[in-house]
Motif scaffolding. Structure first.
Motif, short mmCIF file in Angstrom:
data_model
loop_
_atom_site.label_atom_id
_atom_site.label_comp_id
_atom_site.label_asym_id
_atom_site.label_seq_id
_atom_site.Cartn_x
_atom_site.Cartn_y
_atom_site.Cartn_z
N LYS A 112 0.84 -1.21 0.00
CA LYS A 112 0.00 0.00 0.00
C LYS A 112 0.87 1.25 0.00
CE LYS A 112 -3.87 2.08 2.41
NZ LYS A 112 -4.78 2.01 3.53
N LEU A 113 1.96 1.23 0.74
CA LEU A 113 2.88 2.36 0.78
C LEU A 113 3.51 2.61 -0.58
CD1 LEU A 113 4.31 4.45 2.62
CD2 LEU A 113 6.08 2.73 2.96
N ILE A 114 3.92 1.54 -1.25
CA ILE A 114 4.51 1.68 -2.59
C ILE A 114 3.48 2.21 -3.58
CG2 ILE A 114 5.48 0.38 -4.53
CD1 ILE A 114 6.91 -1.36 -2.44
N LEU A 115 2.27 1.67 -3.53
CA LEU A 115 1.22 2.13 -4.44
C LEU A 115 0.90 3.61 -4.22
CD1 LEU A 115 -0.92 1.44 -6.60
CD2 LEU A 115 -2.47 0.94 -4.71
N ASN A 116 0.76 4.02 -2.97
CA ASN A 116 0.46 5.42 -2.67
C ASN A 116 1.61 6.33 -3.10
OD1 ASN A 116 -2.04 4.86 -1.68
ND2 ASN A 116 -1.43 4.89 0.46
N SER A 117 2.85 5.87 -2.96
CA SER A 117 4.00 6.67 -3.38
C SER A 117 4.02 6.83 -4.90
CB SER A 117 5.30 6.03 -2.92
OG SER A 117 5.36 6.03 -1.51
N LEU A 118 3.68 5.77 -5.62
CA LEU A 118 3.62 5.88 -7.08
C LEU A 118 2.50 6.82 -7.51
CD1 LEU A 118 4.25 2.18 -8.14
CD2 LEU A 118 5.81 4.11 -8.34
N LEU A 119 1.36 6.75 -6.83
CA LEU A 119 0.28 7.68 -7.14
C LEU A 119 0.67 9.11 -6.81
CD1 LEU A 119 -2.85 5.65 -6.00
CD2 LEU A 119 -2.12 6.16 -8.33
N GLY A 120 1.42 9.29 -5.72
CA GLY A 120 1.92 10.62 -5.37
C GLY A 120 2.87 11.17 -6.42
N ALA A 121 3.74 10.31 -6.95
CA ALA A 121 4.66 10.73 -8.02
C ALA A 121 3.88 11.09 -9.28
CB ALA A 121 5.67 9.63 -8.31
N LEU A 122 2.87 10.30 -9.60
CA LEU A 122 2.05 10.61 -10.77
C LEU A 122 1.32 11.94 -10.60
CD1 LEU A 122 0.93 9.56 -13.48
CD2 LEU A 122 -0.95 8.57 -12.18
N PHE A 123 0.80 12.18 -9.39
CA PHE A 123 0.14 13.46 -9.11
C PHE A 123 1.12 14.62 -9.26
CE2 PHE A 123 -1.31 16.76 -6.15
CZ PHE A 123 -2.56 17.01 -6.70
N LEU A 124 2.35 14.44 -8.78
CA LEU A 124 3.36 15.50 -8.91
C LEU A 124 3.69 15.77 -10.38
CD1 LEU A 124 5.89 14.75 -6.05
CD2 LEU A 124 4.45 16.76 -6.31
N ILE A 125 3.77 14.72 -11.18
CA ILE A 125 4.07 14.91 -12.59
C ILE A 125 2.95 15.69 -13.28
CG2 ILE A 125 4.34 13.68 -14.78
CD1 ILE A 125 5.85 11.51 -13.15
N VAL A 126 1.71 15.34 -12.97
CA VAL A 126 0.57 16.06 -13.56
C VAL A 126 0.54 17.50 -13.06
CG1 VAL A 126 -1.96 16.16 -13.61
CG2 VAL A 126 -0.80 13.98 -13.93
N PHE A 127 0.80 17.69 -11.76
CA PHE A 127 0.82 19.05 -11.21
C PHE A 127 1.91 19.89 -11.87
CE2 PHE A 127 2.55 22.15 -8.21
CZ PHE A 127 1.42 22.91 -7.98
N ASN A 128 3.08 19.30 -12.06
CA ASN A 128 4.18 20.04 -12.68
C ASN A 128 3.89 20.35 -14.15
OD1 ASN A 128 5.73 20.24 -10.39
ND2 ASN A 128 6.80 18.33 -10.77
N TYR A 129 3.16 19.48 -14.81
CA TYR A 129 2.79 19.77 -16.20
C TYR A 129 1.92 21.02 -16.28
CZ TYR A 129 0.69 19.39 -20.78
OH TYR A 129 0.24 19.66 -22.06
N PHE A 130 0.92 21.09 -15.39
CA PHE A 130 0.06 22.28 -15.40
C PHE A 130 0.70 23.45 -14.67
CE2 PHE A 130 -3.13 18.88 -16.03
CZ PHE A 130 -3.62 19.32 -17.24
#
Length: 88
Positions: free
Chosen positions: A34-52
């Motif tokens: 669960k920790l790894i999955l949440n961290s990957l989702l956090g990284a994906l969110f950061l990538i999307v945030f940085n794009y916008f």
């Protein structure tokens, strides 16, 4: 007849022991997964945030620490990282 009940009780105890031991090993692995999955989702969110964020000039670095903080804390972790980034 008494030996049959003893054998059934021994098998039952063995099966319960197997389930208890497997539960001890599986529980931490679930947390780690669960920790790894949440961290990957956090990284994906950061990538999307940085794009916008490139349109506004706000950028948060995507690395293990920021992904882990957002993965563990969720939205409050993201807001905390954003506030620290804007203050520095």
């Amino acid at each position: 007849m008494g030996a049959d009940i003893g054998i059934v009780m021994a098998y039952s105890a063995g099966i319960m022991l197997i389930f208890m031991i497997s539960w001890l090993f599986v529980k931490p692995l679930k947390f780690l997964g669960k920790l790894i999955l949440n961290s990957l989702l956090g990284a994906l969110f950061l990538i999307v945030f940085n794009y916008f964020g490139q349109f506004t000039g706000v950028y948060i670095g995507v690395n293990e620490l920021t992904s882990l903080i957002i993965g563990l804390l969720g939205i409050p972790g993201f807001v905390a990282i954003l506030v620290v980034n804007l203050l520095v």
